[in-house]
Write an enzyme that holds these catalytic residues in place. Structure first.
Site, PDB file in Angstrom:
ATOM      1  N   GLY A   1    -162.427 -25.303 -29.935  1.00  0.00           N
ATOM      2  CA  GLY A   1    -163.718 -24.616 -29.854  1.00  0.00           C
ATOM      3  C   GLY A   1    -163.600 -23.168 -29.413  1.00  0.00           C
ATOM      4  O   GLY A   1    -164.366 -22.307 -29.864  1.00  0.00           O
TER       5      GLY A   1
ATOM      6  N   GLU B   1    -156.153  -4.298 -53.561  1.00  0.00           N
ATOM      7  CA  GLU B   1    -154.949  -3.886 -54.304  1.00  0.00           C
ATOM      8  C   GLU B   1    -154.444  -4.986 -55.234  1.00  0.00           C
ATOM      9  O   GLU B   1    -153.235  -5.172 -55.412  1.00  0.00           O
ATOM     10  CB  GLU B   1    -153.862  -3.404 -53.341  1.00  0.00           C
ATOM     11  CG  GLU B   1    -154.291  -2.161 -52.577  1.00  0.00           C
ATOM     12  CD  GLU B   1    -153.184  -1.497 -51.799  1.00  0.00           C
ATOM     13  OE1 GLU B   1    -152.074  -1.367 -52.349  1.00  0.00           O
ATOM     14  OE2 GLU B   1    -153.433  -1.090 -50.659  1.00  0.00           O
TER      15      GLU B   1
ATOM     16  N   THR C   1    -161.267   1.909 -57.600  1.00  0.00           N
ATOM     17  CA  THR C   1    -162.216   0.833 -57.885  1.00  0.00           C
ATOM     18  C   THR C   1    -163.623   1.361 -58.165  1.00  0.00           C
ATOM     19  O   THR C   1    -164.097   2.292 -57.508  1.00  0.00           O
ATOM     20  CB  THR C   1    -162.260  -0.148 -56.705  1.00  0.00           C
ATOM     21  OG1 THR C   1    -160.940  -0.647 -56.464  1.00  0.00           O
ATOM     22  CG2 THR C   1    -163.186  -1.315 -57.001  1.00  0.00           C
TER      23      THR C   1
ATOM     24  N   GLU D   1    -155.281 -13.835 -57.752  1.00  0.00           N
ATOM     25  CA  GLU D   1    -155.261 -14.265 -59.156  1.00  0.00           C
ATOM     26  C   GLU D   1    -154.530 -13.249 -60.022  1.00  0.00           C
ATOM     27  O   GLU D   1    -153.729 -13.607 -60.903  1.00  0.00           O
ATOM     28  CB  GLU D   1    -156.694 -14.472 -59.652  1.00  0.00           C
ATOM     29  CG  GLU D   1    -157.421 -15.662 -59.018  1.00  0.00           C
ATOM     30  CD  GLU D   1    -157.888 -15.401 -57.607  1.00  0.00           C
ATOM     31  OE1 GLU D   1    -158.207 -16.386 -56.902  1.00  0.00           O
ATOM     32  OE2 GLU D   1    -157.947 -14.225 -57.185  1.00  0.00           O
TER      33      GLU D   1
ATOM     34  N   PRO E   1    -167.811  -0.112 -59.514  1.00  0.00           N
ATOM     35  CA  PRO E   1    -168.636  -1.328 -59.586  1.00  0.00           C
ATOM     36  C   PRO E   1    -168.309  -2.221 -60.777  1.00  0.00           C
ATOM     37  O   PRO E   1    -168.394  -3.452 -60.674  1.00  0.00           O
ATOM     38  CB  PRO E   1    -170.061  -0.765 -59.690  1.00  0.00           C
ATOM     39  CG  PRO E   1    -169.989   0.549 -58.972  1.00  0.00           C
ATOM     40  CD  PRO E   1    -168.630   1.093 -59.293  1.00  0.00           C
TER      41      PRO E   1
ATOM     42  N   THR F   1    -156.182  -8.898 -56.610  1.00  0.00           N
ATOM     43  CA  THR F   1    -156.465 -10.211 -56.042  1.00  0.00           C
ATOM     44  C   THR F   1    -155.277 -11.156 -56.205  1.00  0.00           C
ATOM     45  O   THR F   1    -154.353 -10.894 -56.980  1.00  0.00           O
ATOM     46  CB  THR F   1    -157.683 -10.843 -56.737  1.00  0.00           C
ATOM     47  OG1 THR F   1    -157.356 -11.044 -58.125  1.00  0.00           O
ATOM     48  CG2 THR F   1    -158.910  -9.952 -56.633  1.00  0.00           C
TER      49      THR F   1
END
Length: 379
Positions: free
Chosen positions: A340, A363, A126, A367, A128, A365
């Protein structure tokens, strides 16, 4: 159809479950609170011959199958998401590219110490500007006088601070686009190679997440993994296997959510009886259990297909998208059942939610997984 695990698979699952309950669970909250890398746990996993579980014994591995690895990963992640991700990235991303595509010399030099647990595996993909569009890699490697000269950067890279070397992707022929990407092994002590760990993350605090920077980094030509300009095909194959593993991680977190929610529901008394007696709570628990069982069957099927040498890309995507999403959903339901208290750090379910979310991102998404499945359907 036979849904029984083999004796070896059952043994590995049970051994890892026992180890996880006794060695990892007691430390999980501390790992999350301090962000401390679980190095001592990793050393113990190495002593159990788990750091090279699905690789041949000739390379220091245990000779197990992929199903066994995923079963072990589920149990580790059930105990601690940070430790699970550390283990998954080591095997699925760190070891696998060298095993699948490396030369015999590379396997002996690099894969063997990884399988023995002498160092952590790490994979630099990966960037940027190259996340889901991994073909948009901008890091470059130019061959000069028998050496690759590497320049660029990587982000969100797991385990690199504890690695002796990182397998990275770089553009070796820009004119070919994504078909001009190669994989290269880069020792972490190479001049010009900088590793920085400074992310403040939502969860998985004990997992080492880093940035990599390359400034005229020089490594021998022989560090090329596989064939020149085949890196894109290589990492697609690597990610397919990793997606099965992420599905197993999702099941591990979801199972931890169900365990915690069921225990709490039986103990928490309201209106004169435990809340487990109320149909609203029972239905939540029943739905969680059903989704977990389906997700577990999916990752086991995908792992079985991989072990059989059959196509499994679609099934891997299904295992990942379903397993990761039911982990998040199970965590939300577990928090709701805790009321709570679930929103406080007194109980582990808030940690499960924070840890689970990354599984829908890393690894590939959710989508991207749906895109893979749709393509397999002929869309």
């Amino acid at each position: 159809m036979n849904f029984d695990l083999t004796p070896d698979q059952q043994m590995i699952r049970d051994v890892v479950r026992d180890f996880a309950e006794n060695e990892i669970v007691p430390r999980a909250a501390e790992i999350d609170r301090t962000g401390q890398f679980p190095l001592e746990i990793i050393k113990k996993l190495a002593q159990l011959d788990l750091m090279g579980l699905p690789f041949p014994e000739k390379y220091g591995g245990a000779g197990g199958d992929y199903i066994s690895y995923c079963l072990a990963l589920e149990e580790i992640t059930r105990a601690c998401g940070s430790t699970g991700l550390t283990y998954e990235a080591h095997i699925s991303l760190g070891c696998m590219p060298i095993y699948l595509f490396g030369s015999e010399e590379q396997k002996e030099k690099y894969l063997t110490p990884l399988c023995r647990g002498e160092c952590m595996g790490s994979f630099g993909l990966t960037e940027p500007n190259a996340g889901s569009d991994a073909g948009g890699t901008q890091t470059t490697a130019v061959l000069e006088n028998g050496e690759w000269v590497i320049n660029g950067s990587k982000c969100f890279i797991t385990n690199a601070s504890y690695a002796r070397f990182v397998t990275i992707t770089a553009v070796t022929d820009r004119s070919l686009g994504k078909r001009g990407i190669s994989a290269i092994i880069v020792p972490t002590d190479t001049p010009g190679f900088t590793i920085r760990a400074g992310y403040e993350k939502l969860g998985l605090h004990g997992s080492n997440t880093t940035e990599l920077f390359f400034e005229d980094v020089r490594v021998p030509e022989e560090n090329l993994v596989g064939k020149l300009n085949q890196g894109f095909k290589q990492f697609l194959t690597v990610l397919d296997g990793g997606r099965i593993a992420i599905g197993a991680m999702g099941v591990g977190i979801a199972q931890a959510c169900l365990d915690a929610a069921l225990t709490y529901a039986k103990q928490r008394v309201q209106f004169g009886q435990s809340i487990s007696k109320f149909q609203a709570i029972q239905f939540k628990l029943a739905d969680m259990a059903t989704r977990i069982e389906l997700a577990r069957n999916m990752y086991l099927k995908a792992a079985w297909l991989k072990d059989q040498g059959r196509p499994y890309s679609k099934e891997a995507a299904m295992a990942k998208v379903f397993g990761s999403e039911i982990a998040t959903r199970s965590a939300l339901e577990a928090i709701q059942i805790h009321g709570g208290y679930g929103y406080t750090r007194e109980f582990p379910v808030e940690r499960y939610l924070r840890d689970a979310k990354l599984l829908e991102i890393g690894e590939g998404t959710s989508e991207v997984q749906r895109m893979v499945i749709a393509r397999a359907l002929g869309c």
